[in-house]
Write a protein that holds these residues in place. Structure first.
Motif, PDB file in Angstrom:
ATOM      1  N   LEU A 214      55.460  54.329  91.038  1.00 24.84           N
ATOM      2  CA  LEU A 214      55.315  55.370  92.054  1.00 24.84           C
ATOM      3  C   LEU A 214      55.968  54.869  93.328  1.00 24.84           C
ATOM      4  CD1 LEU A 214      51.542  56.360  91.588  1.00 24.84           C
ATOM      5  CD2 LEU A 214      53.524  57.736  90.935  1.00 24.84           C
ATOM      6  N   GLY A 215      56.579  55.765  94.080  1.00 28.14           N
ATOM      7  CA  GLY A 215      57.229  55.333  95.304  1.00 28.14           C
ATOM      8  C   GLY A 215      57.297  56.430  96.348  1.00 28.14           C
ATOM      9  N   VAL A 216      57.635  56.021  97.564  1.00 26.72           N
ATOM     10  CA  VAL A 216      57.809  56.937  98.693  1.00 26.72           C
ATOM     11  C   VAL A 216      59.055  56.509  99.453  1.00 26.72           C
ATOM     12  CG1 VAL A 216      56.845  57.820 100.836  1.00 26.72           C
ATOM     13  CG2 VAL A 216      55.330  57.348  98.916  1.00 26.72           C
ATOM     14  N   PHE A 217      59.879  57.471  99.835  1.00 24.31           N
ATOM     15  CA  PHE A 217      61.048  57.220 100.672  1.00 24.31           C
ATOM     16  C   PHE A 217      60.934  58.081 101.922  1.00 24.31           C
ATOM     17  CE2 PHE A 217      65.191  58.836 102.099  1.00 24.31           C
ATOM     18  CZ  PHE A 217      65.846  57.649 102.406  1.00 24.31           C
ATOM     19  N   ALA A 218      61.177  57.488 103.093  1.00 23.40           N
ATOM     20  CA  ALA A 218      61.116  58.228 104.363  1.00 23.40           C
ATOM     21  C   ALA A 218      62.372  57.958 105.170  1.00 23.40           C
ATOM     22  CB  ALA A 218      59.883  57.817 105.154  1.00 23.40           C
ATOM     23  N   SER A 219      62.868  58.996 105.862  1.00 23.51           N
ATOM     24  CA  SER A 219      64.057  58.857 106.698  1.00 23.51           C
ATOM     25  C   SER A 219      64.062  59.927 107.774  1.00 23.51           C
ATOM     26  CB  SER A 219      65.327  58.991 105.846  1.00 23.51           C
ATOM     27  OG  SER A 219      66.500  58.910 106.650  1.00 23.51           O
ATOM     28  N   ASN A 220      64.797  59.659 108.838  1.00 22.94           N
ATOM     29  CA  ASN A 220      65.076  60.716 109.810  1.00 22.94           C
ATOM     30  C   ASN A 220      66.195  61.601 109.271  1.00 22.94           C
ATOM     31  OD1 ASN A 220      66.789  58.289 110.323  1.00 22.94           O
ATOM     32  ND2 ASN A 220      67.748  59.612 111.854  1.00 22.94           N
ATOM     33  N   VAL A 221      66.196  62.881 109.634  1.00 22.49           N
ATOM     34  CA  VAL A 221      67.250  63.824 109.257  1.00 22.49           C
ATOM     35  C   VAL A 221      67.544  64.726 110.444  1.00 22.49           C
ATOM     36  CG1 VAL A 221      66.675  63.838 106.795  1.00 22.49           C
ATOM     37  CG2 VAL A 221      65.611  65.517 108.335  1.00 22.49           C
ATOM     38  N   ALA A 222      68.649  65.455 110.376  1.00 25.71           N
ATOM     39  CA  ALA A 222      68.993  66.450 111.400  1.00 25.71           C
ATOM     40  C   ALA A 222      69.910  67.474 110.751  1.00 25.71           C
ATOM     41  CB  ALA A 222      69.686  65.791 112.592  1.00 25.71           C
ATOM     42  N   PHE A 223      69.393  68.684 110.555  1.00 25.02           N
ATOM     43  CA  PHE A 223      70.167  69.772 109.959  1.00 25.02           C
ATOM     44  C   PHE A 223      70.441  70.826 111.024  1.00 25.02           C
ATOM     45  CE2 PHE A 223      67.406  68.481 106.212  1.00 25.02           C
ATOM     46  CZ  PHE A 223      68.366  67.636 105.674  1.00 25.02           C
ATOM     47  N   ALA A 224      71.671  71.275 111.101  1.00 26.33           N
ATOM     48  CA  ALA A 224      72.057  72.260 112.105  1.00 26.33           C
ATOM     49  C   ALA A 224      71.228  73.533 111.957  1.00 26.33           C
ATOM     50  CB  ALA A 224      73.537  72.593 111.971  1.00 26.33           C
ATOM     51  N   GLY A 225      70.736  74.046 113.084  1.00 24.15           N
ATOM     52  CA  GLY A 225      69.992  75.295 113.073  1.00 24.15           C
ATOM     53  C   GLY A 225      68.579  75.190 112.567  1.00 24.15           C
ATOM     54  N   SER A 226      68.034  73.980 112.465  1.00 23.22           N
ATOM     55  CA  SER A 226      66.653  73.818 112.013  1.00 23.22           C
ATOM     56  C   SER A 226      65.960  72.750 112.850  1.00 23.22           C
ATOM     57  CB  SER A 226      66.610  73.420 110.529  1.00 23.22           C
ATOM     58  OG  SER A 226      66.728  72.017 110.380  1.00 23.22           O
ATOM     59  N   ASN A 227      64.623  72.738 112.780  1.00 27.37           N
ATOM     60  CA  ASN A 227      63.869  71.717 113.497  1.00 27.37           C
ATOM     61  C   ASN A 227      63.429  70.591 112.565  1.00 27.37           C
ATOM     62  OD1 ASN A 227      61.889  73.015 112.010  1.00 27.37           O
ATOM     63  ND2 ASN A 227      60.376  73.032 113.673  1.00 27.37           N
ATOM     64  N   ALA A 228      64.019  70.491 111.369  1.00 26.93           N
ATOM     65  CA  ALA A 228      63.692  69.406 110.442  1.00 26.93           C
ATOM     66  C   ALA A 228      64.154  68.080 111.037  1.00 26.93           C
ATOM     67  CB  ALA A 228      64.355  69.642 109.092  1.00 26.93           C
ATOM     68  N   ARG A 229      63.240  67.132 111.136  1.00 24.65           N
ATOM     69  CA  ARG A 229      63.570  65.826 111.705  1.00 24.65           C
ATOM     70  C   ARG A 229      63.186  64.672 110.784  1.00 24.65           C
ATOM     71  NH1 ARG A 229      66.190  68.722 113.929  1.00 24.65           N
ATOM     72  NH2 ARG A 229      66.426  69.166 116.151  1.00 24.65           N
ATOM     73  N   GLN A 230      62.358  64.934 109.775  1.00 26.91           N
ATOM     74  CA  GLN A 230      61.933  63.890 108.862  1.00 26.91           C
ATOM     75  C   GLN A 230      62.110  64.347 107.415  1.00 26.91           C
ATOM     76  OE1 GLN A 230      59.198  65.094 111.017  1.00 26.91           O
ATOM     77  NE2 GLN A 230      60.070  63.855 112.669  1.00 26.91           N
ATOM     78  N   GLU A 231      62.416  63.386 106.570  1.00 21.97           N
ATOM     79  CA  GLU A 231      62.424  63.610 105.125  1.00 21.97           C
ATOM     80  C   GLU A 231      61.418  62.647 104.505  1.00 21.97           C
ATOM     81  OE1 GLU A 231      65.268  62.751 101.250  1.00 21.97           O
ATOM     82  OE2 GLU A 231      66.225  63.351 103.130  1.00 21.97           O
ATOM     83  N   LEU A 232      60.592  63.144 103.604  1.00 15.34           N
ATOM     84  CA  LEU A 232      59.606  62.321 102.912  1.00 15.34           C
ATOM     85  C   LEU A 232      59.676  62.671 101.430  1.00 15.34           C
ATOM     86  CD1 LEU A 232      57.290  60.253 103.227  1.00 15.34           C
ATOM     87  CD2 LEU A 232      55.717  62.198 103.329  1.00 15.34           C
TER      88      LEU A 232
END
Length: 249
Positions: free
Chosen positions: A73-91
């Motif tokens: 089992l695992g977890v990956f986390a990162s910052n993101v930035a997609f144009a036109g959205s407020n998404a800032r994290q990926e989990l």
């Protein structure tokens, strides 16, 4: 701050973080578990050749629990930035089973990609999706051959069936260097929703373990997506050189 300065800052942070994260490594004999953590800092966050941070630096952490049976089992986390959205994290949540058969190392698993904090606008598309993934590798002296196949019933942005295949090799070189090459292809059912056509992606890189177990990788990454066909003319599909520092604990 320039992109290079940001990358240098993240790299320094990763190096400083490394000694602190050493305590995250643990062997739980009673349960047959090995726990590991891998922090990383990079000049970009690329996923199959496309920047997830709009050409800005990325900071990531992967944590995994591997059982002696081969299940993990695992977890990956990162910052993101997609144009036109407020998404800032990926989990991402990962699970699977690793085993050997026919002199090949197999990894059969799945990944659930999520973006905590993303507020989908009215009429917008969902970002979260899941993939089934099969990986295979075989070592032949100094060369390791690798292959990956991934299938999602409803890919990123509700773009329908997504299928990805990739092949590549890692080659051990003198001076502790490893040369790596990858060639992949992504099929997307609803291309307008995803923002690009089906595309080819490739990479070539060199990596080496430095002091204190930190690994430095330098690579060239590209796609065959023209600027005018990349998510409304963005530069996130452009060819680029990327630097990555990581350490596995």
């Amino acid at each position: 701050m320039t992109r290079l300065a940001c990358a240098a800052g993240l790299a320094m942070a990763a190096a400083l973080l490394a000694p602190l994260a050493a305590s995250a490594q643990m062997r739980v004999e009673a349960l047959g578990l090995t726990l590991s953590a891998t922090p990383a800092a990079a000049s970009d966050y690329l996923f199959r050749g496309i920047s997830q941070t709009r050409n800005r630096p990325g900071a990531q952490l992967t944590v995994e629990a591997l059982h002696d049976s081969g299940f993990y089992l695992g977890v990956f986390a990162s910052n993101v930035a997609f144009a036109g959205s407020n998404a800032r994290q990926e989990l991402d949540l990962l699970a699977g089973y690793r085993f050997e058969a026919l002199a090949i190392a197999w990894d059969l698993g799945g990944v659930v990609y999520s973006y905590p904090g993303y507020d989908r606008p009215a009429g917008g598309y969902r970002f979260d999706y899941a993939e089934a993934v099969l990986k295979a590798s075989r070592s032949l002296d100094a060369v390791t051959l690798l292959g990956t196949a991934a299938v999602s019933p409803d890919f990123f942005g509700q773009s329908g069936l997504g299928v990805y295949v990739e092949g590549g090799a890692d080659v051990a070189l003198p001076l502790g260097l490893t040369a790596s090459g990858r060639l992949g292809y992504q099929w997307i059912e609803r291309e307008p929703r995803f923002g690009t056509p089906d595309y080819l992606t490739w990479s070539a890189s060199l990596s080496r373990e430095l002091a204190a177990g930190v690994t430095l990788a330098v690579g060239y990454y590209g796609t065959d997506i023209g600027r005018g066909r990349c998510s409304g003319g963005q530069k996130i599909c452009d060819d680029r050189v990327m630097l990555t520092l990581s350490r596995r604990f």
